[in-house]
Design an enzyme around this catalytic site. Structure first.
Site, PDB file in Angstrom:
ATOM      1  N   HIS A  54      52.539  68.228 139.889  1.00  0.00           N
ATOM      2  CA  HIS A  54      52.210  68.195 138.463  1.00  0.00           C
ATOM      3  C   HIS A  54      51.032  69.109 138.130  1.00  0.00           C
ATOM      4  O   HIS A  54      51.137  69.960 137.229  1.00  0.00           O
ATOM      5  CB  HIS A  54      51.904  66.759 138.033  1.00  0.00           C
ATOM      6  CG  HIS A  54      51.537  66.646 136.581  1.00  0.00           C
ATOM      7  ND1 HIS A  54      52.467  66.368 135.599  1.00  0.00           N
ATOM      8  CD2 HIS A  54      50.354  66.793 135.935  1.00  0.00           C
ATOM      9  CE1 HIS A  54      51.876  66.341 134.423  1.00  0.00           C
ATOM     10  NE2 HIS A  54      50.582  66.601 134.588  1.00  0.00           N
ATOM     11  N   GLU A  55      49.926  68.953 138.821  1.00  0.00           N
ATOM     12  CA  GLU A  55      48.745  69.746 138.457  1.00  0.00           C
ATOM     13  C   GLU A  55      48.969  71.231 138.706  1.00  0.00           C
ATOM     14  O   GLU A  55      48.452  72.079 137.970  1.00  0.00           O
ATOM     15  CB  GLU A  55      47.504  69.247 139.203  1.00  0.00           C
ATOM     16  CG  GLU A  55      47.168  67.778 138.984  1.00  0.00           C
ATOM     17  CD  GLU A  55      46.959  67.407 137.516  1.00  0.00           C
ATOM     18  OE1 GLU A  55      46.762  68.302 136.676  1.00  0.00           O
ATOM     19  OE2 GLU A  55      47.002  66.198 137.205  1.00  0.00           O
ATOM     20  N   HIS A  83      50.745  73.067 135.918  1.00  0.00           N
ATOM     21  CA  HIS A  83      49.872  73.482 134.822  1.00  0.00           C
ATOM     22  C   HIS A  83      49.398  74.931 134.951  1.00  0.00           C
ATOM     23  O   HIS A  83      48.898  75.497 133.980  1.00  0.00           O
ATOM     24  CB  HIS A  83      48.656  72.573 134.748  1.00  0.00           C
ATOM     25  CG  HIS A  83      48.880  71.298 134.006  1.00  0.00           C
ATOM     26  ND1 HIS A  83      49.381  71.254 132.720  1.00  0.00           N
ATOM     27  CD2 HIS A  83      48.667  70.005 134.369  1.00  0.00           C
ATOM     28  CE1 HIS A  83      49.446  69.992 132.325  1.00  0.00           C
ATOM     29  NE2 HIS A  83      49.030  69.213 133.303  1.00  0.00           N
ATOM     30  N   GLU A 117      51.357  69.420 128.553  1.00  0.00           N
ATOM     31  CA  GLU A 117      51.794  68.223 129.263  1.00  0.00           C
ATOM     32  C   GLU A 117      53.298  67.991 129.253  1.00  0.00           C
ATOM     33  O   GLU A 117      53.847  67.481 130.220  1.00  0.00           O
ATOM     34  CB  GLU A 117      51.064  66.998 128.712  1.00  0.00           C
ATOM     35  CG  GLU A 117      49.550  67.060 128.858  1.00  0.00           C
ATOM     36  CD  GLU A 117      49.063  67.160 130.306  1.00  0.00           C
ATOM     37  OE1 GLU A 117      49.877  67.041 131.237  1.00  0.00           O
ATOM     38  OE2 GLU A 117      47.857  67.382 130.503  1.00  0.00           O
ATOM     39  N   TYR A 147      53.695  63.444 127.529  1.00  0.00           N
ATOM     40  CA  TYR A 147      54.156  63.603 128.906  1.00  0.00           C
ATOM     41  C   TYR A 147      55.667  63.376 128.992  1.00  0.00           C
ATOM     42  O   TYR A 147      56.440  64.326 129.046  1.00  0.00           O
ATOM     43  CB  TYR A 147      53.417  62.628 129.834  1.00  0.00           C
ATOM     44  CG  TYR A 147      51.952  62.964 130.023  1.00  0.00           C
ATOM     45  CD1 TYR A 147      51.523  63.719 131.115  1.00  0.00           C
ATOM     46  CD2 TYR A 147      50.992  62.533 129.111  1.00  0.00           C
ATOM     47  CE1 TYR A 147      50.187  64.028 131.300  1.00  0.00           C
ATOM     48  CE2 TYR A 147      49.647  62.832 129.285  1.00  0.00           C
ATOM     49  CZ  TYR A 147      49.250  63.580 130.377  1.00  0.00           C
ATOM     50  OH  TYR A 147      47.937  63.893 130.543  1.00  0.00           O
TER      51      TYR A 147
END
Length: 531
Positions: free
Chosen positions: A318-319, A322, A341, A393
């Site tokens: 996930h991170e 980004h 997000e 999200y």
């Protein structure tokens, strides 16, 4: 005045608006010099701001939040007066500011920054110790803002075009890891400190700038990516090296999947790093922080409830997602945080799609629907530093999954995702730009769908009535002008429809036919037959 009933202050407006004192100058570069004192939990240093003059003006807004203090501002060797207005500080420049020229302003600051209680959600500095009793320190400040710990132009619309140089001074037995590449280290034996110089060559959002201080050890690898060889570097606490070498195997897998879906990693010049942090994690550009306990899932839990969430380390995937959506493509206003997000939550199931197939990714994204609240709109209030609902999200991810069904061509969908990262490469954007791009490339007007899912809390309902050999159908519970094609099944046979808010009908000979909507569409159904 505000659509969601919130109340905002003058400070919210100063923080969230492109004020006249911000608009006339364009950020070019920061040189952030900061000394970290673990004993007093304090920071001190200076920030040299290089900017380009766009308009004839001389009053500048700089942001730094209490209890940090902006103690001095200098230009061309002259100390300037600072007018303090809460967390905004206004500096009147005395020297000429010719339009088109680059100028520098030196800001001196110090203080004990807000300490994060529940990082990374509430933001601030985290001061912990590792199992050996050594300091373990990091910042996390999305939302609350980078100005929680250093003075800057704290608004998403403007990034330093020429990057950032960070010079971070820490006790000599510790290391700082920050964004970009390490270009030098200075040792002050008398002061018993080391200064680490990290250089970022690309534009970078303020909240993505970070310090990570600890007893770090390093390992790394070279990744053969779409733009050549990429340095993938890993910094972890000494005690966790063995676990990290195993767990971080997800990092090159992430890179392979996301370069496939989104295009080349956007910061080859600055490398890619995973850095252990004393909190869950955050998408700091080229310095992604990690604190997921070296376990798959989200702290060992599957957010989808399907089992597929245990196939990967949530924070790594996930991170790192980004890097494309947040760091490459960045919102101009925090109200549009969904751009960060929604796409990144959606990247989780694209990772699964790449390695485990389309059915796995479908099960995962549908499973995340249980986390959706539908309590307030995904888009927040503009110009007051206000983000929207946390539904950005997984409601956002399911909106994108629904649009993928509407596009109905996986290669075209992939080209849209890659095209976004090319069209808006290293840019700040607004929602309308992203909406328009996707609609244009899809060849479909998706505005009604974006309006429904981003600006309204209701979920579309496919309402139908099977009567006298005909199926009557329409959309209900929708915004004005809503229309969306949908795939349904009649006794298992696929049928493509284009419902609107008006009743339409189609011949269905079977009186007792079983009607269902393809579950890939995030909609409800209502059978009114017999009413």
């Amino acid at each position: 005045m505000f659509p969601h009933g919130e109340e905002f202050t003058r400070q919210d407006t100063l923080r969230g608006t492109i004020t006249p004192e911000r608009a006339w100058w364009d950020l070019q570069h920061y040189h952030l010099e900061v000394k970290v004192d673990p004993d007093t939990k304090s920071l001190s240093g200076k920030n040299t701001v290089k900017y380009k003059v766009l308009e004839d003006a001389n009053r500048m807004q700089i942001d730094l939040q209490a209890p940090m203090q902006l103690t001095k501002a200098e230009q061309d060797g002259t100390e300037l007066e600072i007018e303090h207005d809460g967390d905004a500080h206004f500096i009147t420049l005395l020297s000429d500011q010719p339009v088109g020229e680059e100028k520098e302003l030196v800001l001196t600051f110090s203080g004990t920054p807000v300490e994060a209680i529940r990082p990374p959600w509430d933001g601030g500095l985290t001061w912990q110790k590792d199992s050996n009793g050594l300091p373990f320190i990091a910042n996390s400040n999305q939302g609350i803002g980078a100005s929680i710990w250093w003075p800057n132009k704290d608004h998403g619309y403007d990034e330093p075009d020429q990057g950032v140089l960070m010079s971070v001074t820490v006790p000599e037995n510790l290391m700082d890891v920050s964004n970009g590449r390490l270009i030098g280290t200075d040792h002050d034996k008398a002061a018993k400190t080391k200064t680490y110089h990290w250089e970022v060559k690309n534009p970078i959002n303020n909240y993505g700038i970070n310090i990570n201080v600890g007893d770090y050890v390093y390992f790394g690898e070279k990744y053969k990516g779409e733009k050549g060889e990429l340095d993938m570097d890993y910094y972890v606490l000494r005690e966790n090296l063995k676990k990290a070498k195993k767990q971080f195997e997800d990092a090159p897998k992430m890179m392979k999947a996301f370069e496939h879906w989104f295009g080349p990693y956007p910061f080859y010049e600055d490398s890619y790093k995973l850095v252990e942090a004393p909190y869950l994690g955050m998408e700091h550009q080229s310095s992604v922080t990690y604190g997921n306990a070296y376990a798959n899932g989200y702290l060992g839990r599957d957010l989808s409830g399907t089992g597929w969430g245990m196939k990967f380390d949530f924070i790594i995937i996930h991170e790192s997602g980004h890097e494309w959506f947040a760091n490459n493509i960045t919102y101009r206003d925090v109200a549009d945080m969904w751009i960060h997000e929604s796409f990144t939550a959606y990247s989780e199931n694209l990772f699964l799609d790449y390695f485990y197939g389309k059915e796995a990714s479908k099960e995962y994204v549908l499973g995340t629907r249980m986390a959706i609240s539908n309590d307030s709109p995904i888009i927040g209030t503009y110009n007051v530093n206000s983000e929207g609902s946390s539904d950005m999200y997984y409601k956002g991810a399911n909106m994108l999954h629904t649009i993928r069904q509407i596009v109905n061509d996986d290669e075209k969908w992939r080209s849209i995702l890659r095209g976004l990262n090319e069209e808006f490469y290293h840019k700040t954007v607004a929602t309308r730009q992203v909406e328009s791009y996707i609609s244009q490339k899809a060849g479909i007007n998706l505005s009604p769908i974006f309006n429904q899912y981003l600006r309204d809390i209701r979920i579309p309902i496919f309402s139908y009535n099977l009567k006298d050999g005909e199926l009557f159908y329409r959309w209900e519970n929708v915004v004005v002008g809503f229309e969306m094609p949908v795939k349904i099944y009649v006794d298992g046979k696929e049928l493509d429809l284009k419902p609107t808010q008006r009743w339409q009908q189609i011949a269905i000979p079977q009186e007792d036919a079983k009607i269902s909507v393809d579950e890939n569409y995030y909609v409800g159904t209502l059978n009114i037959s017999g009413d």
